[in-house]
Design an enzyme around this catalytic site. Structure first.
Site, PDB file in Angstrom:
ATOM      1  N   GLU A   1     -15.132 -52.321 -19.331  1.00  0.00           N
ATOM      2  CA  GLU A   1     -16.364 -52.004 -19.940  1.00  0.00           C
ATOM      3  C   GLU A   1     -16.023 -50.861 -21.135  1.00  0.00           C
ATOM      4  O   GLU A   1     -15.001 -50.489 -21.385  1.00  0.00           O
ATOM      5  CB  GLU A   1     -17.035 -51.036 -18.683  1.00  0.00           C
ATOM      6  N   LYS A  27     -17.691 -41.297  -8.421  1.00  0.00           N
ATOM      7  CA  LYS A  27     -17.334 -39.838  -8.379  1.00  0.00           C
ATOM      8  C   LYS A  27     -18.275 -39.277  -7.074  1.00  0.00           C
ATOM      9  O   LYS A  27     -19.367 -39.689  -7.188  1.00  0.00           O
ATOM     10  CB  LYS A  27     -17.735 -39.370  -9.687  1.00  0.00           C
TER      11      LYS A  27
HETATM   12  N1  PSU Z   1     -18.781 -43.187 -13.471  1.00  0.00           N
HETATM   13  C1  PSU Z   1     -17.689 -42.629 -14.085  1.00  0.00           C
HETATM   14  N2  PSU Z   1     -17.437 -42.784 -15.373  1.00  0.00           N
HETATM   15  C2  PSU Z   1     -18.432 -43.705 -16.010  1.00  0.00           C
HETATM   16  C3  PSU Z   1     -19.534 -44.212 -15.599  1.00  0.00           C
HETATM   17  C4  PSU Z   1     -19.500 -43.978 -14.275  1.00  0.00           C
HETATM   18  O1  PSU Z   1     -16.866 -41.846 -13.218  1.00  0.00           O
HETATM   19  O2  PSU Z   1     -18.034 -43.950 -17.204  1.00  0.00           O
HETATM   20  C5  PSU Z   1     -20.444 -45.146 -16.339  1.00  0.00           C
HETATM   21  C6  PSU Z   1     -20.125 -46.541 -15.996  1.00  0.00           C
HETATM   22  O3  PSU Z   1     -20.350 -47.342 -17.261  1.00  0.00           O
HETATM   23  C7  PSU Z   1     -21.369 -46.744 -15.140  1.00  0.00           C
HETATM   24  C8  PSU Z   1     -22.441 -46.005 -15.698  1.00  0.00           C
HETATM   25  O4  PSU Z   1     -21.837 -48.093 -15.091  1.00  0.00           O
HETATM   26  O5  PSU Z   1     -21.736 -44.586 -15.694  1.00  0.00           O
HETATM   27  C9  PSU Z   1     -23.578 -45.551 -14.490  1.00  0.00           C
HETATM   28  O6  PSU Z   1     -24.588 -45.025 -15.013  1.00  0.00           O
HETATM   29  P1  PSU Z   1     -26.084 -44.955 -14.303  1.00  0.00           P
HETATM   30  O7  PSU Z   1     -25.807 -43.879 -13.241  1.00  0.00           O
HETATM   31  O8  PSU Z   1     -26.908 -44.299 -15.454  1.00  0.00           O
HETATM   32  O9  PSU Z   1     -26.444 -46.323 -13.852  1.00  0.00           O
END
Ligand code: PSU
Ligand code: MN
Length: 311
Positions: A24, A156
């Site tokens: 990603e 996390k």
């Molecule tokens: N968790 C991490 N590092 C990240 C992300 C999540 O530890 O970089 C990023 C990933 O790209 C994930 C996104 O798909 O955040 C999720 O965002 P949201 O909670 O807005 O869906």
């Protein structure tokens, strides 16, 4: 397909049924600070190769959906400003407007599936936010509808992990523990929450991916790989930092897609070196494991094809 551009090596690997692993780009633009983001992205590509597969980092560049980026393009993406964070709802907008944009886990899964890539490595997926049970990451919904195997270290604990597991169940997503009985909690090896099945080898994961494909199940698969033991963060310290970071987000009124990047940056600030080490370590380890799973998938399928011909 319009707007989908496969980089040369990725195109060749896919055409010859050789293993490919998707990576990603939100990690680069919103997840880690410079220059850690670039160094980690390149280290992940190298680890995928060590696992025996070709890496394909996914992003939108000038409105083109790109599958496979050069080191220079990764560097440029890291320096780009106001980059859109693309989950499912955002991709069409970024393409229509000719933007340079990053893909989240959900966004990357969509593009990987379009390109025919079945294995994807990242650090942590999005989930259900603590205290906000209706802020459910689109990652969880995508896992229910797009047939890509996501190799990660769980999520996390900025998130509500028990609720995250419930939503995965609702959407029919198998959660596999790779050499573990529990869902990993990113910095910590275990969340204490049981997975659906424990496996020991890349071949076992490949067998489940093949089975889901042959049954035309259409859903994704979550594979949880714990952070390597030497780099695990003390659970109590991690928890303290996360509570502080979530409280700060709350106090500053951060909402929507900005929550995750805000909390990630705050956690990094509060925890310093040790959390960065854990973060890099798990990202590289997951990439290597995903490379091995993609390799096992390619080999396994050759065997199955031979079996079909014999029958
Ligand atoms: N968790 C991490 N590092 C990240 C992300 C999540 O530890 O970089 C990023 C990933 O790209 C994930 C996104 O798909 O955040 C999720 O965002 P949201 O909670 O807005 O869906
Ligand atoms: Mn969210």
């Amino acid at each position: 397909m319009t707007n989908l551009h496969l980089e040369g090596e990725v195109h060749a690997a896919l055409a010859e049924n050789r293993p490919v692993v998707a990576l990603e780009s939100t990690l680069i633009t919103h997840g880690l600070p410079y220059p850690d983001n670039v160094n980690t992205a390149l280290a992940m590509e190298k680890a995928v190769r060590e696992g025996g597969a070709t890496p394909a980092t996914i992003a939108v560049i000038g409105g083109e959906i790109r599958v496979g980026l050069s080191a220079l393009e990764i560097e440029q993406l890291a320096h780009a400003i106001n980059v859109r964070k693309c989950s499912r709802r955002d991709i069409a907008i970024a393409v229509a407007r000719g933007e340079t944009a990053a893909t989240t886990v959900a966004g990357t899964m969509i593009v990987a599936a379009m390109a025919g890539i079945r294995v994807f490595a990242t650090g942590g997926i999005g989930g259900v936010h603590r205290g906000h049970p209706f802020d459910v990451s689109a990652d969880l919904i995508e896992l229910g509808r797009t047939p890509v195997a996501v190799v990660c270290s769980g999520a996390k604990s900025i998130l509500d992990l028990p609720l995250t597991m419930e939503v995965l169940e609702t959407h029919g997503v198998p959660v596999i523990g790779y050499q573990t009985d529990t869902l990993p909690a990113f910095y910590a090896r275990s969340s204490g929450l049981p997975v659906d099945i424990r496996v020991e080898t890349p071949e076992e994961v490949a067998a489940i991916i093949i089975s889901a494909g042959r049954l035309n199940m259409k859903h994704g698969i979550l594979i949880g790989v714990p952070v390597p033991g030497d780099d695990e963060l003390d659970a109590a310290i991690a928890e303290q930092i996360i509570e502080q970071a979530t409280a700060d987000a709350e106090a500053q009124g951060v909402t929507g897609k900005a929550v995750t990047p805000f909390v990630l940056a705050r956690v990094a600030e509060l925890s310093g070196g040790k959390s960065r080490e854990a973060n890099t370590s798990l990202l590289v380890n997951n990439s290597r494991t995903a490379g091995a799973i993609a390799s096992a998938l390619a080999i396994n399928e050759d065997d199955l094809d031979e079996l079909d011909r014999d029958m």
